[in-house]
Design an enzyme around this catalytic site. Structure first.
Site, mmCIF file in Angstrom:
data_model
loop_
_atom_site.group_PDB
_atom_site.id
_atom_site.type_symbol
_atom_site.label_atom_id
_atom_site.label_comp_id
_atom_site.label_asym_id
_atom_site.label_seq_id
_atom_site.Cartn_x
_atom_site.Cartn_y
_atom_site.Cartn_z
ATOM 1 N N CYS A 1 0.627 -12.931 4.356
ATOM 2 C CA CYS A 1 -0.188 -13.584 5.493
ATOM 3 C C CYS A 1 0.030 -12.811 6.764
ATOM 4 C CB CYS A 1 0.031 -15.179 5.527
ATOM 5 S SG CYS A 1 0.075 -15.908 3.766
ATOM 6 N N GLY B 1 -4.800 -11.001 5.139
ATOM 7 C CA GLY B 1 -4.992 -12.275 4.412
ATOM 8 C C GLY B 1 -6.456 -12.469 4.800
ATOM 9 N N ASN C 1 4.986 -16.526 7.218
ATOM 10 C CA ASN C 1 4.378 -15.505 6.277
ATOM 11 C C ASN C 1 5.687 -15.494 5.356
ATOM 12 O OD1 ASN C 1 4.494 -11.734 6.380
ATOM 13 N ND2 ASN C 1 3.634 -13.197 5.037
ATOM 14 N N GLY C 2 5.349 -15.621 4.346
ATOM 15 C CA GLY C 2 6.468 -15.444 3.283
ATOM 16 C C GLY C 2 6.148 -16.284 2.027
ATOM 17 N N TYR D 1 1.886 -0.215 1.957
ATOM 18 C CA TYR D 1 0.467 -0.701 1.678
ATOM 19 C C TYR D 1 -0.047 -1.649 2.657
ATOM 20 C CZ TYR D 1 -3.487 -3.116 -0.333
ATOM 21 O OH TYR D 1 -4.773 -3.837 -0.557
#
Ligand code: SF4
Length: 493
Positions: free
Chosen positions: A2, A29, A101-102, A260
């Site tokens: 995210c 996201g 985020n995670g 990426y």
């Protein structure tokens, strides 16, 4: 995976800047987006879909305040509805909003504890809600003489409780009502959280915290390092800045951010993502020359667009022409982050169009950033063959992805990972390529850590080598997490 952002200004309304930030984090996201601001009360707008579809002039006008947080979401845990969108809010104590985020390794156990022992209601299946309640519960039950504790001391106790109870990867931005902004990053620093500052004319400072630095330049912020592993930062509404390292483990940031996820113009943990990708291509080309000294392709084509940078340096190193032989339609989402296998397969041909003039009768070498499920790579090879390539070679800037990720990236079960199911030779045959070559782990690590003033001890690469940095992911845990993920996937597909 995210994107998060938090902005605190002492001077101006920040809803517009949060919106712009989310546009610059959209690649992390595309499932949902949300903004929460604070100005005497919380103001929130969340919705499913792209940032530009969620927000309009009317709902932006409601987002009043000089302090706010925002989120773009891809679901790795939880369902696929508006209830799962972030930021999330609790009204006890104070009123606290958070986004992260995670991904948590011990989500299920904690969710049970939080509702049964801490008597806090969990209203979704997103793991930030658990973090929020663990933090909130500790803030509500301070240890020691409260008359002697500063508010920052109490925040530190709250974050310490999170670090003690919550296992996994989490970079968190939050607002505490009538108080200020709080941000923290897990003790291993697995997911990124960058920091920026902007000086106002009167000498006051605005702060930004974000998953990437991609919006800093546009918004006039100077990069100012990162939130460190195990660090908490609290800035009150007047701009007073407090920080403390609560707990520090080995710094093991996610290596896939470089492979990426992150945009090439990001600086992550003091390492340029773009430069690291150039080095990935260079190392890969050197390995190719050693392994196949007599095979020189006519052209090198990137699987667009994450692999563009590595393909460019690969071609340079080999002295071969770099060709954009696959055109990418920029208006179709990234296949890797589209939920559901079928969606991924279908979207490859909508998204990529081969250029026959570049391909026909050529020996083509394709560079991709990674091979995760293998669907995209197979489709690309099929298309290159259909357009008349004589030979097709395929190289991956990332080593084989063999293990699931439990730290916030959509690599859910071993069943879905090509390299967990098959050998390189088998994958080469399944893909229909003349040669398949992967980057070696040591070459990838070298590419990420060669330059920069970073303090990375060793990147997390559990998806490549099976060594999970939190130390609590064993075979039994993997089995139970995979079962849980499969149940969630069956709802998504
Ligand atoms: Fe990143 Fe892989 Fe570690 Fe997940 S397991 S955090 S994708 S390096």
């Amino acid at each position: 995976m995210c994107g998060v952002v938090g902005i605190l200004s002492t001077k101006k309304q920040i809803a517009g800047e949060l919106y712009e930030s989310l546009i610059h984090l959209q690649h992390r996201g595309q499932d949902a987006a949300g903004i929460m601001t604070y100005n005497e009360r919380f103001h929130v707008k969340k919705g499913t879909g792209l940032v530009r579809d969620v927000f309009d002039e009317q709902n932006m006008a409601r987002l009043q305040g000089k302090i706010g947080i925002g989120h773009t979401r891809y679901p790795t845990v939880g369902g696929f509805s508006i209830e799962e969108a972030q930021p999330v809010l609790t009204s006890v104590p104070y009123g606290i909003a958070m986004a992260h985020n995670g991904n948590l390794v011990n989500y299920s156990e904690l969710a049970r504890e939080v509702s049964q022992e801490n008597h806090r209601h969990i209203n979704s299946s997103v793991d930030i809600e658990v973090i929020l309640h663990v933090f909130g519960h500790a803030l509500d039950h301070p240890v020691g003489n409260t008359a002697e504790l500063s508010f920052f001391d109490q925040i530190c106790q709250g974050v310490e409780a999170v670090f003690n109870r919550v296992s996994g990867a989490y970079s968190v931005v939050g607002i505490i009502m009538n108080k200020g902004m709080v941000v923290f990053r897990d003790p291993h620093g697995i997911r990124p959280l960058t920091k920026g500052i902007r000086k106002n004319e009167d000498g006051s400072i605005d702060y930004i915290f974000a998953s990437e630095t991609t919006m800093f330049y546009t918004l006039g912020f100077e990069p100012s390092g990162n939130v460190l592993p195990g660090e908490v930062i609290y800035i009150d509404e007047s701009g007073a800045y407090n920080r403390k390292i609560i707990l520090k483990e080995k710094f093991t940031p996610c290596i896939f951010e470089y492979v990426y996820f992150s945009r090439p113009d990001s600086i992550q943990n003091e390492v340029s993502v773009y430069r690291s990708r150039l080095r990935m291509g260079q190392n890969l080309a050197r390995r190719w020359q050693k392994q196949y000294p007599k095979i020189v392709p006519d052209i090198v084509i990137p699987a667009p667009s994450t692999a563009n940078t590595a393909a460019l340096s690969f071609a340079n190193e080999l002295g071969v022409r770099y060709s954009e032989g696959l055109y990418k339609n920029p208006f179709i989402g990234r296949t890797f982050i589209m939920p559901g296998q079928e969606n991924r397969k279908r979207s490859v041909r909508y998204k990529l169009v081969p250029q026959e003039f570049e391909i026909r009768n050529k020996n083509v070498l394709i560079v991709d950033d990674s091979i995760v499920r293998g669907n995209t790579s197979r489709e690309i090879v099929r298309m290159i063959r259909e357009f008349g390539a004589r030979k097709v070679y395929f190289v991956s800037a990332c080593p084989p992805v063999k293990y699931p990720c439990y730290y916030g990236v959509d690599m859910p079960t071993r069943e879905e990972l090509a390299a967990a199911q098959s050998t390189t030779e088998e994958i080469q045959n399944q893909m229909g390529v003349d040669i398949l070559m992967y980057q070696k782990i040591e070459d990838l690590v070298e590419a990420v850590t060669r330059k920069g003033e970073h303090n990375i001890n060793r990147p997390c690469m559990a998806c490549l080598d099976g060594w999970y940095v939190t130390g609590d992911v064993n075979e039994k845990k993997i089995d139970s997490l995979e079962k849980q993920r499969k149940r969630e996937r069956s709802h998504l597909i």
